[in-house]
Every structure is written in structure tokens, then in C-alpha cells.
Write a protein that holds these residues in place. Structure first.
Motif, PDB file in Angstrom:
ATOM      1  N   GLU A   1      34.803  35.854  38.020  1.00 62.30           N
ATOM      2  CA  GLU A   1      35.121  34.559  37.635  1.00 62.30           C
ATOM      3  C   GLU A   1      35.566  33.938  38.949  1.00 62.30           C
ATOM      4  N   ARG A   2      36.620  34.474  39.516  1.00 62.78           N
ATOM      5  CA  ARG A   2      37.288  33.921  40.977  1.00 62.78           C
ATOM      6  C   ARG A   2      36.288  33.829  41.935  1.00 62.78           C
ATOM      7  N   ALA A   3      35.196  35.081  42.166  1.00 59.69           N
ATOM      8  CA  ALA A   3      34.344  35.179  43.128  1.00 59.69           C
ATOM      9  C   ALA A   3      33.298  34.000  43.079  1.00 59.69           C
ATOM     10  N   LYS A   4      32.773  33.524  41.713  1.00 56.94           N
ATOM     11  CA  LYS A   4      31.980  32.528  41.466  1.00 56.94           C
ATOM     12  C   LYS A   4      32.616  31.101  41.951  1.00 56.94           C
ATOM     13  N   GLU A   5      33.915  30.929  41.538  1.00 60.45           N
ATOM     14  CA  GLU A   5      34.508  29.746  42.109  1.00 60.45           C
ATOM     15  C   GLU A   5      34.557  29.635  43.835  1.00 60.45           C
ATOM     16  N   LEU A   6      34.938  30.768  44.373  1.00 58.93           N
ATOM     17  CA  LEU A   6      34.803  30.751  45.787  1.00 58.93           C
ATOM     18  C   LEU A   6      33.564  30.307  46.333  1.00 58.93           C
ATOM     19  N   MET A   7      32.417  31.084  45.842  1.00 49.12           N
ATOM     20  CA  MET A   7      30.971  30.820  46.136  1.00 49.12           C
ATOM     21  C   MET A   7      30.604  29.302  46.043  1.00 49.12           C
ATOM     22  N   ALA A   8      31.073  28.662  44.829  1.00 42.20           N
ATOM     23  CA  ALA A   8      30.864  27.409  44.866  1.00 42.20           C
ATOM     24  C   ALA A   8      31.684  26.369  45.895  1.00 42.20           C
ATOM     25  N   GLN A   9      32.974  26.646  46.069  1.00 43.24           N
ATOM     26  CA  GLN A   9      33.743  25.992  47.148  1.00 43.24           C
ATOM     27  C   GLN A   9      33.166  26.289  48.456  1.00 43.24           C
ATOM     28  N   ALA A  10      32.586  27.146  48.862  1.00 43.74           N
ATOM     29  CA  ALA A  10      31.793  27.379  49.908  1.00 43.74           C
ATOM     30  C   ALA A  10      30.344  26.564  50.092  1.00 43.74           C
ATOM     31  N   GLY A  11      29.884  26.155  49.111  1.00 50.66           N
ATOM     32  CA  GLY A  11      28.772  25.617  49.010  1.00 50.66           C
ATOM     33  C   GLY A  11      27.558  26.001  48.347  1.00 50.66           C
ATOM     34  N   TYR A  12      27.708  27.247  47.932  1.00 56.55           N
ATOM     35  CA  TYR A  12      26.785  28.395  47.415  1.00 56.55           C
ATOM     36  C   TYR A  12      26.962  28.663  46.151  1.00 56.55           C
ATOM     37  N   GLY A  13      27.203  27.552  45.561  1.00 55.32           N
ATOM     38  CA  GLY A  13      27.219  27.600  43.869  1.00 55.32           C
ATOM     39  C   GLY A  13      25.806  27.994  43.118  1.00 55.32           C
ATOM     40  N   ASN A  14      24.884  27.735  43.933  1.00 55.74           N
ATOM     41  CA  ASN A  14      23.688  28.175  43.158  1.00 55.74           C
ATOM     42  C   ASN A  14      23.124  29.447  43.664  1.00 55.74           C
ATOM     43  N   GLY A  15      23.861  30.045  44.705  1.00 55.06           N
ATOM     44  CA  GLY A  15      23.721  31.271  45.147  1.00 55.06           C
ATOM     45  C   GLY A  15      22.457  31.287  46.448  1.00 55.06           C
ATOM     46  N   PHE A  16      22.321  32.321  46.699  1.00 53.95           N
ATOM     47  CA  PHE A  16      21.200  32.999  47.554  1.00 53.95           C
ATOM     48  C   PHE A  16      20.884  34.374  47.455  1.00 53.95           C
ATOM     49  N   LYS A  17      19.852  34.821  48.296  1.00 54.95           N
ATOM     50  CA  LYS A  17      19.211  36.117  48.299  1.00 54.95           C
ATOM     51  C   LYS A  17      19.616  36.926  49.294  1.00 54.95           C
ATOM     52  N   LEU A  18      19.945  38.030  49.263  1.00 51.42           N
ATOM     53  CA  LEU A  18      20.187  38.853  50.169  1.00 51.42           C
ATOM     54  C   LEU A  18      19.741  40.620  49.955  1.00 51.42           C
ATOM     55  N   THR A  19      19.460  41.084  51.319  1.00 47.67           N
ATOM     56  CA  THR A  19      18.858  42.482  51.396  1.00 47.67           C
ATOM     57  C   THR A  19      20.102  43.148  51.880  1.00 47.67           C
ATOM     58  N   MET A  20      20.499  44.220  51.203  1.00 44.15           N
ATOM     59  CA  MET A  20      21.578  45.010  51.712  1.00 44.15           C
ATOM     60  C   MET A  20      20.923  46.369  52.073  1.00 44.15           C
ATOM     61  N   HIS A  21      21.555  46.923  53.258  1.00 46.51           N
ATOM     62  CA  HIS A  21      20.878  48.033  53.785  1.00 46.51           C
ATOM     63  C   HIS A  21      22.026  49.279  53.806  1.00 46.51           C
ATOM     64  N   GLY A  22      21.326  50.565  53.766  1.00 49.29           N
ATOM     65  CA  GLY A  22      22.215  51.606  53.885  1.00 49.29           C
ATOM     66  C   GLY A  22      21.569  52.853  54.041  1.00 49.29           C
ATOM     67  N   PRO A  23      22.396  53.912  54.286  1.00 48.62           N
ATOM     68  CA  PRO A  23      21.662  55.280  54.438  1.00 48.62           C
ATOM     69  C   PRO A  23      21.391  55.866  53.171  1.00 48.62           C
ATOM     70  N   ALA A  24      20.324  56.875  52.995  1.00 39.50           N
ATOM     71  CA  ALA A  24      20.178  57.515  51.886  1.00 39.50           C
ATOM     72  C   ALA A  24      20.588  58.959  52.117  1.00 39.50           C
ATOM     73  N   GLY A  25      21.486  59.566  51.400  1.00 38.29           N
ATOM     74  CA  GLY A  25      21.888  60.930  51.471  1.00 38.29           C
ATOM     75  C   GLY A  25      22.959  61.106  52.543  1.00 38.29           C
ATOM     76  N   ARG A  26      23.595  60.138  53.177  1.00 40.18           N
ATOM     77  CA  ARG A  26      24.567  60.475  54.257  1.00 40.18           C
ATOM     78  C   ARG A  26      25.954  60.775  53.327  1.00 40.18           C
ATOM     79  N   TYR A  27      26.275  59.842  52.389  1.00 38.13           N
ATOM     80  CA  TYR A  27      27.480  59.823  51.757  1.00 38.13           C
ATOM     81  C   TYR A  27      27.271  60.136  50.294  1.00 38.13           C
TER      82      TYR A  27
END
Length: 532
Positions: free
Chosen positions: A348-374
Motif C-alpha cells: 500500500e505504501r508502495a502504491k502511494e509512492l508510485m502515485a506521488q512520483a507521477g506513476y499512479g497508473n503504472g507502467f510496463k517493465l521487462t526484468m532480466h536475469g540469468p537462468a540457473g546461475r543462482y
């Protein structure tokens, strides 16, 4: 319609049966090992990457070595001492031979430092350990290493550089990859590397140190954890690393197998790109139009941290084999701050911070990482993606083999810059000194000075830079550590990166095999021995 779900133990049994392996309790003169990842190169100076560095210790030696708890011990240098406030003297080990028969001496050290700092196309350079130092040959077995300012960690830095024969100072990375010049002074010689398939090393019978009990070691990269476990149970391999948490009860309860555990300094973290130069394609508005990175705003970075339920990851994904983290070091380890803790889950606090920063409607993100390293890395990424999506960051995950990921992570973007907007990676302090993660990941990137080679998100804070540099210039180690802790506190409070957890490292072997383990979660093959 009926749906069947295979429990992990049942799946392992199916894999073993399907492969047609038969287990055996007889140890041979050769050791078969399955690792979660393989080196990206046989060049010991190509990339400062954990898997590369741990393998290099088998074929090469540094001036200074580390034991399993990162205490410094003699290597190619028998001893070292400061001779004035800016100079360290290293007395070298006599009578050491490279695998090609050449005799080791001080000139080899100077040539190595010249090459290691300047390997072309290195995704993560060793220059950070070399820049700002001058190397002077006093005689064939005496070397002086000088710095412009007092520097207490020169011996630690010298534990990070594999020494090569000076005849190969101009050798290419490909020359090492083919084995043409891969001659170290280490306990094993390189005999074969088939990328993606196997690595073979042979005991060096003229090694200056303790000789290995194994004639040969065959290493196979098996990125899938359950497949590694199946290979051990079947007898196809003798030793594995990174036992999946879900498989651990099966392995621990099976006759003929031994498990080794160690609380490690391996940190899993998320890095978030903090500049808009260039705009990357992995973050868009809800209509798929590329936008400048929202993570330039500290409120969005904090929102990401608060959205991640670290305890749930520890309990449900890691089966208890991790501890939520809020900084580089676990409690009781060098560089730990009692003032930092993992963020509590607070969407809930995370949503508040998103709104304060001007991203209340959100955005799309692709997150990358290794497969099988960790351990469970893909599952962790998927869990984080779900958690971020709940606060309005519609997150998808793209994973790839570790060898591909780390190259793209470091220099896969425009003009060989870091490619990704958001990525999950890992870090373990391989040097055993507290400034290491700060100068690698946190200090403003300054290639000519060896600072920030792993700073892949553009974080920069002049106060933090000064604390790091002043701490590294103080021969008063206690005073220096205070500066490093303060720098850590500022950087973590600004979310220079987002820590997730520290791993509990695991290994397993057939009965009759022992493994000496400590602070690092890497596998060091020369510590695998027969049980006495």
C-alpha cells in the motif's frame, strides 16, 4: 479429467530412471562434478565474474590466496609487508614452474598486471584491482607495489589477479580459450573445454602446494537444479553445487549421499537503471511507448523495494535457505551496518509512492536475469514480477543462460553500455575486504581510475564516492571501515540497488567425499577431497 502433480522426489526418480543411470559407491581416480554454470572464458583476465574466478584458481595462482573463510594466505608470494605508507613488498616463492615449464618470477607479475587491466572487450574488468598501483621489480623474487596514497588492501587486491607467464602478455582471449596459452601455476592443467558441454582438468604433478587426490576432474554445466540432483543420485556425477531447496530433504534422507551447508555472503539483488541516456526499450507506458526510466525517481525505487515480500520468497521459494537482506553483508560479516535492515513488505505504501512520483497508473517493465546461475533464480524473478505487478508495474520476465546474461548485462546496449533497465543478479565479496562492493557497484563509474566497473545503473553520489576513496586511503583499517559503513548506509537508503536476500549455500556428494566450505558459495574444486 485428472491432474497429476509430480513431487520433487518423484520427478528426480523419473529423471534417473529415464536416463538409465545406475548408482555406484566406488570412488575412482577421476572426479565428476556438476556445476550450475560454466565460465564465460578460459582467459583468467577476461571477466571479473564469480564462476570465472573460482575456476581460475584451479589452473592459476595469485600472489596471495584465500582460505575458505577469506583469510589471506601465501600463494605465489611467501610473505608481504608495508615498507612505507605507500609501498608494499612481496617476497615471491622460489622454484615455481608454469605448466609449460617456464620459471615464475617478478617479471611475470608485472606483465600480468599490464595485461589484466587492459583485456579488450572485457565485460567486467580486473582493472579495479590494478589501477593506481605501480609495480617495481626489485629482483627476480622481490616486488614492490606502490600507490599514490596509503592503501591497506593491496594484499587483498593481489588475491584477485591470476598470474600468467610473461611470454603471453599479448595473448588474446581466444588464445586462452583454445588452450594455446592457458598455462598457469595452479594445482590443475586445462585439458579440454567444450563450451556448454564439459570442462576437463588434470592434476599438476609438479604443483608447489598440496597435490590433488584426483587424476582428472570432469566438470559438466547443468543449469537445472533438479537435473543436477538426479545426476548425483544416479551416479552420473560425484559432486554437485546448489542443491535446490525442494530437493534437499530427498538428498539429505538418501543413503550414500552427504550434504554440506554454509551461510554465505552471496547477495541476490535487483538493479534499476537511473538515467535516461539512452532510453531503453524495456520500460514503456501502458500503450507500449518507450519512456525514460521511472527509476530515476527514488520514490519509484523505494516502491519496488516495498513491493517485494522477501520473507515470502525465503519461505515459499527458497524453502528457508535464504535470509532477507537490506545491504551487501550479512550480520557478523565485514562491512555490516546495524542500522540497515531489509524493507518490510508494504504494497500500500508502495502504491502511494508510485502515485506521488507521477506513476499512479503504472507502467510496463521487462526484468532480466540469468537462468540457473543462482538457486531458484527464475522462480524468484517470477515472484518479484508478480509482486511488482500488484502495485501497477506490469512486469514480464526474460531469462537466459548466465554466459549470455552477464555479457548483455555489462555491455549489451548502445555503445557497449549495460543493456537492461531492471535486472536481478548476485554478488559475493570475493576479496574479503569491506570496500570491494562499494568500489565495484556503488562508486560513480570512472573507468580510468578503476572505480564502478559493475555500476550498471548510473547511480552517482559525490559524498559516497568521497567516503569510499577516503576509507581506501586510510591505513587505519577500523577508521576506514567506518567510512565504508556510512557509504553503505547512504547508498542503500537511496536504493543504489535493491537487496533481496543472502543465500545459504549447499553442496552434495557421494559418501566418501568431503568438501571444505566457508563464507563463499562458489565451488573450489581443490577443496573436494576423499573423506579421511
Amino acid at each position: 479429467m485428472k491432474t497429476s502433480i509430480l513431487k520433487p522426489a518423484a520427478f528426480i526418480a523419473l529423471v534417473v530412471s529415464g536416463l538409465g543411470f545406475s548408482s555406484s559407491s566406488v570412488l575412482s581416480a577421476d572426479l565428476k562434478v556438476a556445476l550450475a554454470a560454466e565460465p564465460t572464458s578460459m582467459d583468467p583476465h577476461y571477466q571479473n565474474l564469480t564462476i570465472n574466478n573460482s575456476f581460475s584458481t584451479q589452473v592459476y595462482n595469485a600472489l596471495v590466496l584465500q582460505d575458505v573463510n577469506q583469510n589471506l594466505i601465501p600463494g605465489l608470494a611467501l610473505s608481504w609487508k608495508p615498507v612505507d605508507e605507500n609501498t608494499w613488498e612481496f617476497n615471491l616463492r622460489p622454484g615455481v614452474k608454469f605448466h609449460n615449464g617456464a620459471t615464475f618470477g617478478a617479471e611475470d607479475v608485472v606483465a600480468t598486471m599490464q595485461r589484466a587491466a587492459n583485456v579488450p572487450n572485457s565485460p567486467s574488468s580486473f582493472a579495479t584491482f590494478i589501477k593506481g598501483k605501480t609495480f617495481e621489480v626489485v629482483d627476480n623474487l622481490t616486488l614492490h607495489v606502490s600507490t599514490e596514497k596509503p592503501y591497506p588492501f593491496t594484499p587483498n587486491d593481489m588475491s584477485r589477479i591470476s598470474i600468467i607467464d610473461s611470454a603471453f602478455v599479448d595473448a588474446t582471449t581466444e588464445d586462452f580459450n583454445t588452450g594455446k596459452v592457458a598455462f598457469g601455476t595452479g594445482p590443475f592443467t586445462l585439458t579440454k573445454w567444450l563450451p556448454g558441454d564439459l570442462l576437463e582438468i588434470k592434476r599438476n604433478d609438479t604443483y608447489w602446494g598440496a597435490s590433488s587426490e584426483w587424476d582428472n576432474i570432469v566438470i559438466r554445466p547443468i543449469k537445472d537444479g533438479t537435473t543436477r540432483t538426479a545426476a548425483l543420485i544416479s551416479g552420473d556425477v560425484d559432486f554437485i553445487e546448489r542443491v535446490p531447496p525442494s530437493d534437499l530433504p530427498t538428498v539429505e534422507g538418501r543413503e550414500g549421499l552427504s550434504v554440506f551447508k554454509s551461510v554465505s555472503n552471496r547477495l541476490l539483488y535487483v538493479t534499476l537503471h537511473m538515467t535516461d541516456n539512452p532510453i531503453k526499450p524495456f520500460v514503456t507506458d501502458l500503450n507500449d511507448n518507450p519512456i525514460a526510466s521511472p527509476f530515476q525517481d527514488i520514490r519509484v525505487r523505494q516502491a519496488v523495494s516495498l513491493a517485494i515480500n522477501r520473507q515470502a520468497i525465503a519461505d515459499r521459494v527458497m524453502d528457508g535457505l535464504s535470509a532477507p537482506a537490506g545491504q551487501f553483508s550479512p550480520k557478523g560479516y565485514i562491512g555490516y551496518s546495524k542500522n540497515l535492515a531489509a524493507d518490510n513488505y508494504d504494497p500500500e505504501r508502495a502504491k502511494e509512492l508510485m502515485a506521488q512520483a507521477g506513476y499512479g497508473n503504472g507502467f510496463k517493465l521487462t526484468m532480466h536475469g540469468p537462468a540457473g546461475r543462482y538457486t531458484n533464480d527464475t522462480r524468484i524473478l517470477e515472484a518479484i514480477a508478480q509482486m511488482l505487478s500488484r502495485i501497477g508495474i506490469e512486469t514480464s520476465v526474460e531469462t537466459m543462460p548466465a554466459s549470455v546474461f552477464f555479457k548483455r548485462f555489462a555491455r549489451g546496449g548502445v555503445d557497449k553500455t549495460p543493456e537492461f533497465t531492471a535486472a536481478m543478479s548476485g554478488y559475493a565479496n570475493g576479496s574479503g575486504e569491506p570496500s570491494h562492493p562499494l568500489r565495484i557497484f556503488i562508486h560513480t563509474k570512472q573507468k580510468d581510475r578503476g572505480y564502478g566497473p559493475g555500476n550498471r545503473n548510473g547511480y552517482s553520489n559525490s559524498e559516497v564516492d568521497t567516503l569510499i576513496e577516503d576509507g581506501r586511503a586510510s591505513m587505519d583499517v577500523a577508521s576506514g571501515e567506518k567510512a565504508f559503513i556510512k557509504a553503505t548506509e547512504i547508498a542503500m537508503q537511496e536504493y543504489a540497488l535493491v537487496p533481496i536476500h543472502h543465500e545459504i549455500a549447499t553442496w552434495a556428494a557421494r559418501d566418501g567425499i568431503a568438501y571444505e566450505h566457508g563464507a563463499l558459495d562458489s565451488t573450489f574444486l581443490h577443496y573436494i577431497r576423499t573423506q579421511k
